[in-house]
Write an enzyme that holds these catalytic residues in place. Structure first.
Site, PDB file in Angstrom:
ATOM      1  CD  GLU A   1      -3.331  -5.634   4.132  1.00 18.59           C
ATOM      2  OE1 GLU A   1      -4.184  -4.821   4.547  1.00 18.59           O
ATOM      3  OE2 GLU A   1      -2.116  -5.430   4.175  1.00 18.59           O
TER       4      GLU A   1
ATOM      5  CD  GLU B   1      -3.014  -1.053   2.273  1.00 14.10           C
ATOM      6  OE1 GLU B   1      -3.032  -0.077   3.033  1.00 14.10           O
ATOM      7  OE2 GLU B   1      -3.875  -1.953   2.314  1.00 14.10           O
TER       8      GLU B   1
HETATM    9  C1  FCB Z   1      -4.271  -1.910   5.660  1.00 15.13           C
HETATM   10  C2  FCB Z   1      -2.885  -2.232   6.171  1.00 15.13           C
HETATM   11  C3  FCB Z   1      -2.856  -3.303   7.217  1.00 15.13           C
HETATM   12  C4  FCB Z   1      -3.982  -3.148   8.205  1.00 15.13           C
HETATM   13  C5  FCB Z   1      -5.296  -3.020   7.490  1.00 15.13           C
HETATM   14  C6  FCB Z   1      -6.499  -2.914   8.389  1.00 15.13           C
HETATM   15  O1  FCB Z   1      -4.298  -0.633   5.125  1.00 15.13           O
HETATM   16  O2  FCB Z   1      -2.070  -2.642   5.092  1.00 15.13           O
HETATM   17  O3  FCB Z   1      -1.588  -3.270   7.842  1.00 15.13           O
HETATM   18  O4  FCB Z   1      -3.734  -2.108   9.046  1.00 15.13           O
HETATM   19  O5  FCB Z   1      -5.267  -1.902   6.645  1.00 15.13           O
END
Ligand code: FCB
Length: 474
Positions: free
Chosen positions: A376, A171
């Site tokens: 994620e 990210e």
């Molecule tokens: C993302 C992050 C991860 C976590 C989630 C909830 O942006 O990459 O580390 O904090 O959000």
């Protein structure tokens, strides 16, 4: 999104069922074996920066509980685990030779995973820049990209025999725009031009890092990046709101995918930000360097954004990324962010699986031939153990079910999705929110470090074992 259709198809047998964590969020042991502070140590130890003054000093103590945590993953039938390497643990000053003890931890972790047939997926940078590099200018400074490439090469030399799945950055939007724009992430700077410079140097770091990885890794290695693309929706179909969505799409998404997928920054992004900078920090050849072949593209998804054109509003707009008087969106003062109606998680983020479907279809088209991984996806809820010690989290089961259904639908229309990594394996240090937000499939009692799989963890284990989504939860 096309309507659900049960019984749903089985996921491919080689689909990876994973969970994800990040070094600073779980490891603890911040002063051991030669590790030095990262920007997140400095930031979390600065009064007022994190909820309750929480820090990652101990976190989940994963550095000492590695073997038991891998056993837990096996117990949950996981076939992949996405972790990140702490840069200041393996290269404390951000330059020069690696520290063997730091590398040994990740080699042992990879060995434990491989012993249990769990595919290791390694992220080189999940936000923990060595503090010395921040002191030398951080991501707004060009040299940091070269330092990253050197670090990537060191890790590749040490783990290339064990790890096949590599991602350079997690990210980069958050690193650049929350770290240097709104300041709600480390290092907490609030300078829109620094944020744009950081974004460029992160793109450059990805390119140089990929080159360093390819030079050091065996041919079977697959190298990519994890982005958190925004699903940006205009509040109304008016031309003004549509243009607000275009502007945010450029700042959230195309500032990265332009160079990474096409080798050039989008013209509208350069025009939108022209009053702030002439982008002369982009040197000839940089965009081509950022444009490396991708063997995989990681997509992180939580919630969509709804925007409108609001020229008269000078107040800061809530965009779901934490409270700050400074916007993370350079040159977007006329854009307002709106909370979509409907269900929300504990983060206040709306639950909308159609956004995940849209992203997978979009990037399937924009990155043709590049396998996609959801690196994620997950939700925070206020999970508490019951009197019998078990943790019931039906909201998370519903969230996962709905999002995995969206993944299936995207695959049905041709998105080449190869794996899903639930955020997160266990409750952990949620950055500025400290320990107040629980994203885990496994509950962690931070006083005792006792791990308890939640009912969602057991549910996910069954999906991972069978490759089949059961019918929707009642
Ligand atoms: C993302 C992050 C991860 C976590 C989630 C909830 O942006 O990459 O580390 O904090 O959000």
């Amino acid at each position: 999104m096309p309507s659900a259709n049960f019984p749903p198809a089985r996921f491919p047998s080689d689909f990876l069922w994973g969970s994800a964590t990040a070094a600073y969020q779980v490891e603890g042991a911040v002063r051991e074996d030669g590790r030095t502070p990262s920007i997140w140590d400095t930031y979390s130890h600065t009064p007022g920066r994190t909820e309750n003054g929480d820090t990652g000093d101990v976190a989940c103590d994963h550095y000492h509980r590695r073997a038991a945590d891998v056993a837990l993953m096996a117990d949950l039938n996981l076939t992949a685990y996405r972790f990140s390497v702490s840069w200041p643990r393996v290269q404390p000053t951000g330059r020069g030779p690696a520290v063997q003890r730091g590398l040994d931890f990740y080699r042992a972790l990879a060995d434990d995973l491989l012993d249990r047939n769990i595919t290791p997926s390694l992220t080189l940078y999940h936000w923990d820049l060595p503090q010395e590099l921040e002191d030398a200018g951080g991501w707004p400074a060009r040299d940091t990209a070269y330092r990253f490439a050197e670090y990537a090469g060191l890790v590749a030399e040490a783990l290339g025999d064990r790890v096949e799945l590599w991602t350079t950055l997690n990210e980069p939007w958050c690193s650049a725009f929350l770290g240097y724009g709104s300041g709600v992430h480390a290092p907490g700077r609030t300078d829109p031009v620094a944020a744009l410079r950081a974004a460029h140097h992160l793109n450059l770091a990805h390119g140089l890092g990929t080159q360093a990885l390819r030079a050091a890794l065996p041919a079977r290695a697959r190298i990519g990046i994890s982005l958190n693309p925004s699903v940006v929706r205009p509040l109304t179909p008016s031309p003004q709101d549509t243009d607000a969505a275009r502007r945010i799409d450029a700042l959230a998404n195309r500032v990265f995918t332009g160079p990474l997928l096409q080798g050039a920054y989008p013209a509208d992004l350069l025009a939108d930000t022209a009053a702030l900078t002439d982008w002369s920090f982009v040197e000839p050849g940089d965009e081509a360097t950022a444009h490396q072949r991708l063997d995989m593209l990681g997509i992180n998804y939580y919630t969509p954004a709804v925007v409108s054109h609001a020229p008269d509003t000078t107040a800061p707009r809530s965009d779901g990324h934490g409270a700050s008087n400074h916007s993370p969106w350079p040159a977007a003062d006329t854009v307002a962010f709106h909370q979509p109606p409907g269900e929300r998680t504990e983060m206040g983020w709306s639950v909308d699986p159609s956004g995940l479907y849209e992203l997978l279809v979009r990037y399937g088209r924009e990155a043709p031939g590049v396998p996609l991984y959801i690196t994620e996806n997950g939700a925070a809820y206020d999970d508490k153990p019951g009197a019998d010690g078990t943790v019931h989290d039906p909201e998370r089961i519903a969230y996962l079910h709905a999002h995995l259904t969206a993944v299936q639908r995207a695959m049905e229309v041709g998105a080449d999705v190869r794996g899903y990594f639930l955020w997160s394996l266990m409750d952990n240090f949620e950055w500025s929110y400290g320990y107040s937000k629980r994203f885990g499939a496994v509950h962690v009692d931070f006083a005792t470090q006792v791990r308890t799989p939640k009912s969602s963890g057991r549910w996910y284990a069954e999906v991972a074992r069978t490759g089949i989504l059961p019918g929707p939860p009642a």
